[in-house]
Design an enzyme around this catalytic site. Structure first.
Site, PDB file in Angstrom:
ATOM      1  N   LYS A 108      35.038  31.568  39.501  1.00 51.26           N
ATOM      2  CA  LYS A 108      33.516  31.314  39.020  1.00 51.26           C
ATOM      3  C   LYS A 108      32.572  31.109  40.041  1.00 51.26           C
ATOM      4  O   LYS A 108      31.577  31.809  39.991  1.00 51.26           O
ATOM      5  CB  LYS A 108      33.483  30.187  37.949  1.00 51.26           C
ATOM      6  CG  LYS A 108      34.259  30.320  36.837  1.00 51.26           C
ATOM      7  CD  LYS A 108      34.029  31.487  35.845  1.00 51.26           C
ATOM      8  CE  LYS A 108      34.945  31.107  34.576  1.00 51.26           C
ATOM      9  NZ  LYS A 108      36.408  31.148  34.527  1.00 51.26           N
ATOM     10  N   ARG A 143      32.618  37.775  23.737  1.00 47.04           N
ATOM     11  CA  ARG A 143      33.324  37.734  24.886  1.00 47.04           C
ATOM     12  C   ARG A 143      34.447  39.338  24.856  1.00 47.04           C
ATOM     13  O   ARG A 143      34.762  39.476  23.822  1.00 47.04           O
ATOM     14  CB  ARG A 143      34.436  36.801  24.850  1.00 47.04           C
ATOM     15  CG  ARG A 143      33.896  35.489  24.974  1.00 47.04           C
ATOM     16  CD  ARG A 143      34.918  34.315  24.652  1.00 47.04           C
ATOM     17  NE  ARG A 143      35.277  34.306  23.262  1.00 47.04           N
ATOM     18  CZ  ARG A 143      36.360  33.536  22.738  1.00 47.04           C
ATOM     19  NH1 ARG A 143      36.879  32.713  23.688  1.00 47.04           N
ATOM     20  NH2 ARG A 143      36.729  33.813  21.532  1.00 47.04           N
ATOM     21  N   ASP A 154      34.790  41.030  38.105  1.00 49.81           N
ATOM     22  CA  ASP A 154      34.146  41.118  36.590  1.00 49.81           C
ATOM     23  C   ASP A 154      32.595  41.541  36.603  1.00 49.81           C
ATOM     24  O   ASP A 154      31.893  41.055  37.157  1.00 49.81           O
ATOM     25  CB  ASP A 154      34.119  39.970  35.895  1.00 49.81           C
ATOM     26  CG  ASP A 154      35.494  39.696  35.641  1.00 49.81           C
ATOM     27  OD1 ASP A 154      36.565  40.589  35.730  1.00 49.81           O
ATOM     28  OD2 ASP A 154      36.137  38.458  35.033  1.00 49.81           O
ATOM     29  N   ASN A 211      37.451  37.411  40.688  1.00 48.18           N
ATOM     30  CA  ASN A 211      39.115  36.958  40.223  1.00 48.18           C
ATOM     31  C   ASN A 211      40.010  37.177  41.627  1.00 48.18           C
ATOM     32  O   ASN A 211      40.150  38.360  41.870  1.00 48.18           O
ATOM     33  CB  ASN A 211      39.707  37.683  39.075  1.00 48.18           C
ATOM     34  CG  ASN A 211      38.825  37.393  37.694  1.00 48.18           C
ATOM     35  OD1 ASN A 211      38.977  36.339  37.249  1.00 48.18           O
ATOM     36  ND2 ASN A 211      37.848  38.041  37.518  1.00 48.18           N
ATOM     37  N   LYS A 265      29.889  28.234  30.373  1.00 47.49           N
ATOM     38  CA  LYS A 265      31.336  28.212  30.602  1.00 47.49           C
ATOM     39  C   LYS A 265      31.720  27.396  31.536  1.00 47.49           C
ATOM     40  O   LYS A 265      31.062  26.757  32.457  1.00 47.49           O
ATOM     41  CB  LYS A 265      31.735  29.716  31.059  1.00 47.49           C
ATOM     42  CG  LYS A 265      30.980  30.452  32.144  1.00 47.49           C
ATOM     43  CD  LYS A 265      31.601  31.871  32.421  1.00 47.49           C
ATOM     44  CE  LYS A 265      30.885  32.478  33.532  1.00 47.49           C
ATOM     45  NZ  LYS A 265      31.267  33.992  33.530  1.00 47.49           N
ATOM     46  N   ARG A 322      36.580  45.304  34.636  1.00 52.44           N
ATOM     47  CA  ARG A 322      37.341  44.771  35.571  1.00 52.44           C
ATOM     48  C   ARG A 322      37.483  45.722  36.585  1.00 52.44           C
ATOM     49  O   ARG A 322      38.137  46.677  36.445  1.00 52.44           O
ATOM     50  CB  ARG A 322      38.666  44.400  34.983  1.00 52.44           C
ATOM     51  CG  ARG A 322      39.756  44.101  36.046  1.00 52.44           C
ATOM     52  CD  ARG A 322      39.447  42.912  37.056  1.00 52.44           C
ATOM     53  NE  ARG A 322      39.123  41.590  36.279  1.00 52.44           N
ATOM     54  CZ  ARG A 322      39.739  40.750  36.062  1.00 52.44           C
ATOM     55  NH1 ARG A 322      41.221  41.012  36.187  1.00 52.44           N
ATOM     56  NH2 ARG A 322      39.360  39.792  35.524  1.00 52.44           N
ATOM     57  N   GLU A 325      32.159  37.228  37.691  1.00 55.27           N
ATOM     58  CA  GLU A 325      33.239  36.528  38.382  1.00 55.27           C
ATOM     59  C   GLU A 325      33.917  37.224  39.304  1.00 55.27           C
ATOM     60  O   GLU A 325      33.729  38.528  39.323  1.00 55.27           O
ATOM     61  CB  GLU A 325      34.260  36.132  37.392  1.00 55.27           C
ATOM     62  CG  GLU A 325      33.733  35.162  36.478  1.00 55.27           C
ATOM     63  CD  GLU A 325      34.760  34.691  35.379  1.00 55.27           C
ATOM     64  OE1 GLU A 325      35.906  34.756  35.755  1.00 55.27           O
ATOM     65  OE2 GLU A 325      34.538  34.225  34.191  1.00 55.27           O
ATOM     66  N   ARG A 334      36.297  45.946  29.009  1.00 59.06           N
ATOM     67  CA  ARG A 334      36.651  45.257  28.085  1.00 59.06           C
ATOM     68  C   ARG A 334      35.651  44.926  26.937  1.00 59.06           C
ATOM     69  O   ARG A 334      34.717  43.987  27.520  1.00 59.06           O
ATOM     70  CB  ARG A 334      37.336  43.807  28.688  1.00 59.06           C
ATOM     71  CG  ARG A 334      38.619  44.239  29.516  1.00 59.06           C
ATOM     72  CD  ARG A 334      38.834  43.009  30.369  1.00 59.06           C
ATOM     73  NE  ARG A 334      37.751  42.668  31.173  1.00 59.06           N
ATOM     74  CZ  ARG A 334      37.735  41.782  32.284  1.00 59.06           C
ATOM     75  NH1 ARG A 334      38.589  40.927  32.338  1.00 59.06           N
ATOM     76  NH2 ARG A 334      36.756  41.659  33.013  1.00 59.06           N
TER      77      ARG A 334
END
Length: 313
Positions: free
Chosen positions: A124, A232, A272, A282, A159, A209, A280, A224
């Protein structure tokens, strides 16, 4: 080459879409020998980091897709490459495992992603290094600061910093409904930091992604898309995955981020991206290999294996 995979239990894999399994299949197809261990099997003994690992063979049957041999204690440094693929959350045991793997590196191991880089780039918070690519964002323990951010931006996302798969994500609109309760739930009366971001309407077109391998963007991403009344897009939260070619903005962001982060030992990165904003970065166990391959034919696992073989030699 001998590749050691550090991951969650094999019987927990979602075999139709697991990216670690896609890596294993690609490695085996390339003629490499596979070994498997869970993080609990990484030990320090006799002045060396060992893995209580098992030889692993991937089988074509979906009903019984793997075969493992007896446990063999082996020095982690003796493998050609070590793949740290333990899923989040990044808890204390994950943190300790990265320190063990850093010691293994001092003994000569090659670990991907690099343990130090995993510690230094929480998923994050890593976006803070790239303010040019992010929307309005606040990280705080202060309930008053969160309320002020909401008053300014009206429609926000809250979040936890240690969530995964969309866990613990809340949206609060202009009416502020339930904001107090959500703050109490997430920041535990000021004991826990919260990330707050301006809501991005482009989520309706998907939370993309974007994968970066060896500093270079994979040509396709997985959008997504939230379903029903969900905000979400995460697949774990019921989002629909739609593979699509990178647009110019996606590619420019990925190239810029990859140029900075790949030299730090991050062979694989998953951005993301919502609209034109990174939400984000990852690095612990980026996914979506299989979904992209199934929909486009782009063999992400093979691209990763090429990069891994180059980095391991």
């Amino acid at each position: 080459m001998d590749f050691l995979f550090i991951a969650d239990p094999l019987n927990s894999f979602a075999i139709q879409k697991d990216s670690t399994l896609a890596m294993m299949r690609a490695a085996q197809a390339a003629g490499h020998r596979l070994w498997f261990v869970e993080t609990r099997g990484i030990v320090w003994k006799n002045n060396s980091v060992l893995a209580d690992c098992r030889p692993l063979v991937i089988k074509p049957s979906s009903a019984s897709w793997f075969e493992v041999g007896a446990i063999e204690p082996r020095r982690v440094a003796d493998f050609s490459a070590v793949l740290m693929r333990k899923d989040p959350p990044f808890d204390s045991e994950f943190f300790y495992a990265t320190h063990m793997l850093s010691q293994a590196e001092r003994e000569g191991a090659k670990v991907f992603n690099k343990p130090e880089a995993l510690r230094n780039h929480p998923e994050k918070l890593a976006i803070m290094e790239f303010p040019q690519f992010i929307g309005p964002t606040l990280v705080t323990r202060s309930a008053d600061a969160i309320r002020a951010f909401h008053a300014e931006h009206k429609d926000i996302i809250l979040k936890p910093l240690d969530g995964m798969g969309g866990m613990g994500i809340f949206r609060v609109g202009a009416d502020g409904m339930n904001l107090g309760s959500i703050i109490e739930t997430l920041n535990l009366d000021g004991a826990q930091s919260v990330m707050v971001q301006k809501f991005l309407p482009a989520i309706a077109q998907g939370d993309k992604r974007v994968l970066i391998i060896g500093g270079k963007p994979v040509p396709y991403c997985l959008a997504r898309i939230p379903q029903g009344g969900e905000v979400r897009g995460n697949l774990a939260a019921g989002g629909k995955g739609v593979a699509q070619a990178l647009n110019d903005n996606d590619r420019a962001i990925a190239e810029s981020v990859g140029a900075v982060l790949a030299p730090r030992g991050l062979l694989l990165i998953g951005l993301d991206v919502i609209g034109t904003n990174v939400t984000e970065i990852n690095v612990t166990s980026p996914t979506c290999f299989q979904e992209i391959f199934d929909q486009t034919g782009c063999d992400v696992a093979a691209l990763f294996m090429d990069a891994l073989e180059s980095a391991a030699t």
